[in-house]
Design an enzyme around this catalytic site. Structure first.
Site, PDB file in Angstrom:
ATOM      1  N   ASN A 157       0.802  -1.200   0.018  1.00 53.45           N
ATOM      2  CA  ASN A 157      -0.102  -0.014  -0.121  1.00 53.45           C
ATOM      3  C   ASN A 157       0.556   1.392   0.130  1.00 53.45           C
ATOM      4  O   ASN A 157       0.302   2.319  -0.261  1.00 53.45           O
ATOM      5  CB  ASN A 157      -0.841   0.122   1.343  1.00 53.45           C
ATOM      6  CG  ASN A 157      -0.556  -0.289   2.563  1.00 53.45           C
ATOM      7  OD1 ASN A 157       0.669  -0.755   2.527  1.00 53.45           O
ATOM      8  ND2 ASN A 157      -1.165   0.038   3.908  1.00 53.45           N
ATOM      9  N   ARG A 165      11.296   3.000   5.284  1.00 48.60           N
ATOM     10  CA  ARG A 165      11.112   3.165   6.730  1.00 48.60           C
ATOM     11  C   ARG A 165      11.904   1.739   7.430  1.00 48.60           C
ATOM     12  O   ARG A 165      12.309   2.068   8.545  1.00 48.60           O
ATOM     13  CB  ARG A 165       9.410   3.044   7.142  1.00 48.60           C
ATOM     14  CG  ARG A 165       9.213   3.344   8.439  1.00 48.60           C
ATOM     15  CD  ARG A 165       7.777   3.759   8.602  1.00 48.60           C
ATOM     16  NE  ARG A 165       6.894   2.417   8.843  1.00 48.60           N
ATOM     17  CZ  ARG A 165       5.735   2.311   8.841  1.00 48.60           C
ATOM     18  NH1 ARG A 165       4.863   3.726   9.004  1.00 48.60           N
ATOM     19  NH2 ARG A 165       4.969   1.307   8.924  1.00 48.60           N
ATOM     20  N   LYS A 180      12.054  -8.155   0.737  1.00 52.00           N
ATOM     21  CA  LYS A 180      10.864  -8.956   0.083  1.00 52.00           C
ATOM     22  C   LYS A 180       9.845  -8.074  -0.104  1.00 52.00           C
ATOM     23  O   LYS A 180       9.014  -7.922   0.722  1.00 52.00           O
ATOM     24  CB  LYS A 180      10.454 -10.347   0.621  1.00 52.00           C
ATOM     25  CG  LYS A 180       9.370 -10.949   0.103  1.00 52.00           C
ATOM     26  CD  LYS A 180       9.275 -11.362  -1.226  1.00 52.00           C
ATOM     27  CE  LYS A 180       8.059 -12.205  -1.650  1.00 52.00           C
ATOM     28  NZ  LYS A 180       6.835 -10.847  -1.737  1.00 52.00           N
ATOM     29  N   PRO A 181       9.770  -7.074  -1.396  1.00 48.06           N
ATOM     30  CA  PRO A 181       8.451  -6.252  -1.547  1.00 48.06           C
ATOM     31  C   PRO A 181       7.333  -7.185  -1.814  1.00 48.06           C
ATOM     32  O   PRO A 181       7.288  -8.323  -2.355  1.00 48.06           O
ATOM     33  CB  PRO A 181       8.982  -5.562  -2.432  1.00 48.06           C
ATOM     34  CG  PRO A 181       9.785  -6.261  -3.441  1.00 48.06           C
ATOM     35  CD  PRO A 181      10.493  -7.172  -2.491  1.00 48.06           C
ATOM     36  N   ALA A 182       6.061  -6.583  -1.736  1.00 43.12           N
ATOM     37  CA  ALA A 182       4.859  -7.322  -2.181  1.00 43.12           C
ATOM     38  C   ALA A 182       4.777  -7.515  -3.517  1.00 43.12           C
ATOM     39  O   ALA A 182       5.184  -6.805  -4.471  1.00 43.12           O
ATOM     40  CB  ALA A 182       3.450  -6.342  -1.693  1.00 43.12           C
ATOM     41  N   SER A 235      -0.737  -8.051   7.564  1.00 40.16           N
ATOM     42  CA  SER A 235      -1.843  -8.578   8.263  1.00 40.16           C
ATOM     43  C   SER A 235      -1.446  -9.439   9.446  1.00 40.16           C
ATOM     44  O   SER A 235      -0.255  -9.799   9.673  1.00 40.16           O
ATOM     45  CB  SER A 235      -2.592  -9.554   7.365  1.00 40.16           C
ATOM     46  OG  SER A 235      -2.085 -10.801   7.084  1.00 40.16           O
ATOM     47  N   GLU A 256       4.257  -5.037  12.458  1.00 39.61           N
ATOM     48  CA  GLU A 256       3.378  -3.810  12.206  1.00 39.61           C
ATOM     49  C   GLU A 256       2.159  -4.474  11.680  1.00 39.61           C
ATOM     50  O   GLU A 256       2.364  -4.701  10.353  1.00 39.61           O
ATOM     51  CB  GLU A 256       4.116  -2.634  11.514  1.00 39.61           C
ATOM     52  CG  GLU A 256       3.144  -1.345  11.755  1.00 39.61           C
ATOM     53  CD  GLU A 256       2.380  -1.209  10.664  1.00 39.61           C
ATOM     54  OE1 GLU A 256       1.094  -1.414  10.714  1.00 39.61           O
ATOM     55  OE2 GLU A 256       2.709  -0.617   9.636  1.00 39.61           O
ATOM     56  N   LEU A 257       0.904  -4.728  12.330  1.00 38.94           N
ATOM     57  CA  LEU A 257       0.155  -5.556  11.658  1.00 38.94           C
ATOM     58  C   LEU A 257      -1.047  -4.763  11.574  1.00 38.94           C
ATOM     59  O   LEU A 257      -1.192  -3.617  11.335  1.00 38.94           O
ATOM     60  CB  LEU A 257      -0.091  -6.905  12.747  1.00 38.94           C
ATOM     61  CG  LEU A 257       1.258  -7.586  12.892  1.00 38.94           C
ATOM     62  CD1 LEU A 257       1.139  -8.577  14.061  1.00 38.94           C
ATOM     63  CD2 LEU A 257       1.925  -8.023  11.704  1.00 38.94           C
ATOM     64  N   CYS A 290      -3.259   0.885   7.140  1.00 39.72           N
ATOM     65  CA  CYS A 290      -3.416   0.154   8.494  1.00 39.72           C
ATOM     66  C   CYS A 290      -3.812   1.302   9.519  1.00 39.72           C
ATOM     67  O   CYS A 290      -4.371   0.978  10.491  1.00 39.72           O
ATOM     68  CB  CYS A 290      -2.252  -0.446   9.016  1.00 39.72           C
ATOM     69  SG  CYS A 290      -0.672   0.661   8.953  1.00 39.72           S
ATOM     70  N   GLU A 387     -11.213  -4.764   9.755  1.00 40.92           N
ATOM     71  CA  GLU A 387     -10.553  -3.763   8.863  1.00 40.92           C
ATOM     72  C   GLU A 387     -10.922  -3.661   7.385  1.00 40.92           C
ATOM     73  O   GLU A 387     -10.901  -4.546   6.751  1.00 40.92           O
ATOM     74  CB  GLU A 387      -8.950  -4.134   9.020  1.00 40.92           C
ATOM     75  CG  GLU A 387      -8.175  -2.826   8.521  1.00 40.92           C
ATOM     76  CD  GLU A 387      -6.646  -3.251   8.601  1.00 40.92           C
ATOM     77  OE1 GLU A 387      -5.712  -2.249   8.842  1.00 40.92           O
ATOM     78  OE2 GLU A 387      -6.193  -4.462   8.787  1.00 40.92           O
ATOM     79  N   SER A 447       1.249   9.817  10.764  1.00 40.91           N
ATOM     80  CA  SER A 447       2.642   9.334  10.284  1.00 40.91           C
ATOM     81  C   SER A 447       3.547  10.623  10.329  1.00 40.91           C
ATOM     82  O   SER A 447       3.277  11.458   9.864  1.00 40.91           O
ATOM     83  CB  SER A 447       2.408   8.597   9.087  1.00 40.91           C
ATOM     84  OG  SER A 447       1.516   7.507   9.204  1.00 40.91           O
ATOM     85  N   GLU A 464       8.775   2.238  14.375  1.00 38.20           N
ATOM     86  CA  GLU A 464       9.367   2.318  13.328  1.00 38.20           C
ATOM     87  C   GLU A 464       9.529   3.876  13.404  1.00 38.20           C
ATOM     88  O   GLU A 464       8.351   4.325  13.388  1.00 38.20           O
ATOM     89  CB  GLU A 464       8.912   1.533  11.902  1.00 38.20           C
ATOM     90  CG  GLU A 464       9.113   0.185  11.936  1.00 38.20           C
ATOM     91  CD  GLU A 464       8.583  -0.413  10.641  1.00 38.20           C
ATOM     92  OE1 GLU A 464       9.081  -1.414  10.018  1.00 38.20           O
ATOM     93  OE2 GLU A 464       7.424  -0.007  10.225  1.00 38.20           O
TER      94      GLU A 464
END
Length: 485
Positions: A157, A165, A180-182, A235, A256-257, A290, A387, A447, A464
């Site tokens: 996202n 970060r 490892k990016p999405a 998630s 960070e969920l 999130c 969510e 943020s 973070e």
């Protein structure tokens, strides 16, 4: 096919300072969510590729840890400047691969780059302490050391901000890493790696493995005793699996969920300011954040005015392709997201909620959902406990402060929360009573790279950003020194 910015992207794996194809030569397509066209074909890394990336990180760790803090900081600063210079290119790339409007994408570039500048300055401020032992006879010295090779798993996202970060403090602390990016949005991370290569980051410090085999890649690396830390944003269910997998090697974790942020508007609030804050907290990134406001708890005395004004404001937002002029709301990231949000809205209406604006999936192409405001949402409705991750604002009312606090805290999550009030004593009470890692008072934007970002309960642990962010990548060694006489 949508044209990508020139010269900003190499869609291959980045391992040990080399751009290379996946071990088995496989690839996957990255789609433009606005029209479902193919943006790029990217290397689909395997577990063997991940191990090769960890090999490179391990080989580089000792020398990188010994690199002077100032040198590490200067590399981060150079990357910050290079990304800032290329804001338009990065914004276009982000907008293309995940949908957000160009103006908002440019804001993410500024935010993401700022993590590099912040940690460039923190790199030279890593310090321990020296003290006399209370009983005398010795001195107590603490030394901070890099934790070692890290696995950094980033979500789709915020493609640049979630990468910087994590990368920023790792580099500043003297750690090497595998990123490892999405698979939905890997292009921006590859572009960030290219920038670090351009500014002279030594080979092997930063390695990027793009892959559709997320579970295979992460489990293989976490089973390796050489990996010392994992930082994950995503998630809660996936985070729990990673926590379990980390136990075998006792790796350091930052998690960070998920979130379920309450947005509380009291009777003394400035309603106009609350509406603007609500739009910011709800509609940033089309609600795919999130920290997005997920439940709107509004005092019964101002609920009608707030609901009508929010519906007018959100209903007037222009929906369309992120690169088009004047667009405020882009597409969601994938078809599944549209389906899940539409089901939540349908169920809420069935439960008795009223639609003030939006609420219907438009015709394709693209993964669009209109800004939607619901009122009279029952507390037990799924949309009040799930969510949403989309541009839907469910509103319900409360009568007392105690009721607002009880309902706000009635969730397993505890990431972000928002409160609008002009009462300073209530401000203090709410900051203390809300079970959240972050509380925004009279603002819809929490943020900030200089602030510690993170949650409690099922929203994870670790922080973070801020002064706290670099500590996640450092170990403490205690040295006891005997002093005679």
């Amino acid at each position: 096919m949508s044209a990508l910015p020139d010269g900003i992207l190499t869609p291959r794996l980045y391992i040990g300072g080399t751009w290379r194809d996946a071990d088995e030569g496989e690839t996957f397509d990255v789609l433009d969510p606005a029209d479902e066209s193919v943006l790029a074909t990217v290397a689909d890394g395997t577990a063997d590729d991940a191990v090769a990336a960890l090999d490179a990180a391990v080989a580089a760790q000792r020398d990188w840890a010994r690199t002077a803090p100032r040198e590490r900081g200067e590399i981060l600063r150079a990357a910050y400047e290079r990304i800032t210079e290329r804001t338009d290119d990065f914004a276009r790339l982000i907008s293309l691969e995940m949908g957000k409007p160009l103006k908002e994408a440019a804001g993410e570039v500024a935010y993401g780059a700022e993590f590099l500048r912040w940690f460039a300055e923190e790199a030279v401020r890593i310090h321990g302490r020296w003290m006399d032992a209370p009983a005398g006879g010795s001195r107590l010295l603490t030394v901070k050391k890099p934790v070692g090779p890290c696995l950094l798993i980033t979500p789709w996202n915020f493609p640049i901000a979630m990468a910087t970060r994590k990368i920023g403090p790792a580099i500043a602390a003297g750690c090497t890493m595998v990123v490892k990016p999405a698979a939905l949005t890997p292009l921006t991370t590859l572009a960030v790696a290219q920038v670090f290569e351009e500014v002279g980051l030594p080979a092997g410090v930063l390695n990027v493995v793009t892959s559709t085999r997320s579970g295979e890649v992460s489990s293989t690396l976490m089973a390796d005793e050489r990996l010392r830390k994992v930082s994950f944003t995503g998630s809660t269910p996936v985070g729990k699996k990673l926590v379990e997998q980390s136990s075998e090697q006792l790796q350091r974790l930052s998690m960070e969920l998920g979130g379920n942020a309450p947005f509380i508007v009291f009777e003394d609030a400035d309603v106009d300011a609350a509406v603007e804050g609500a739009v910011l907290a709800k509609m940033r990134n089309m609600g795919e954040a999130c920290t997005a406001a997920n439940r709107f708890l509004v005092h019964e005395s101002v609920a009608a005015d707030f609901s009508a004004a929010l519906a007018e404001r959100m209903g007037g937002m222009r929906v369309g392709r992120g690169q088009d002029d004047g667009v405020e709301v882009g597409p969601l990231v994938q078809a599944k997201a549209v389906e899940e949000i539409d089901q939540l809205v349908t169920d809420a209406v069935h439960d008795g909620a009223r639609v003030l604006t939006g609420g219907a999936v438009p015709d394709g192409p693209g993964y669009f959902y209109p800004p939607t405001v619901l009122t009279d949402v029952p507390h037990e409705s799924a949309i009040a406990t799930t969510e949403i991750f989309g541009p839907v604002a469910p509103i319900s009312t409360f009568t007392t402060e105690d009721e607002a606090v009880e309902r706000a805290n009635a969730t397993e999550y505890g990431l972000a929360s928002y409160v609008f009030t002009r009462d300073i004593e209530r401000t203090i009470r709410m900051a203390e009573r809300l079970d959240y890692g972050m509380v925004g008072i009279n603002t819809g934007l929490l943020s900030n790279p200089a602030a510690p970002f993170g949650g409690v309960k099922q929203s994870g642990f670790g922080r973070e950003g801020g002064f706290e962010g670099i500590e996640e990548y450092l170990e403490t060694t205690y040295v006891g020194i005997a002093v005679g006489g």
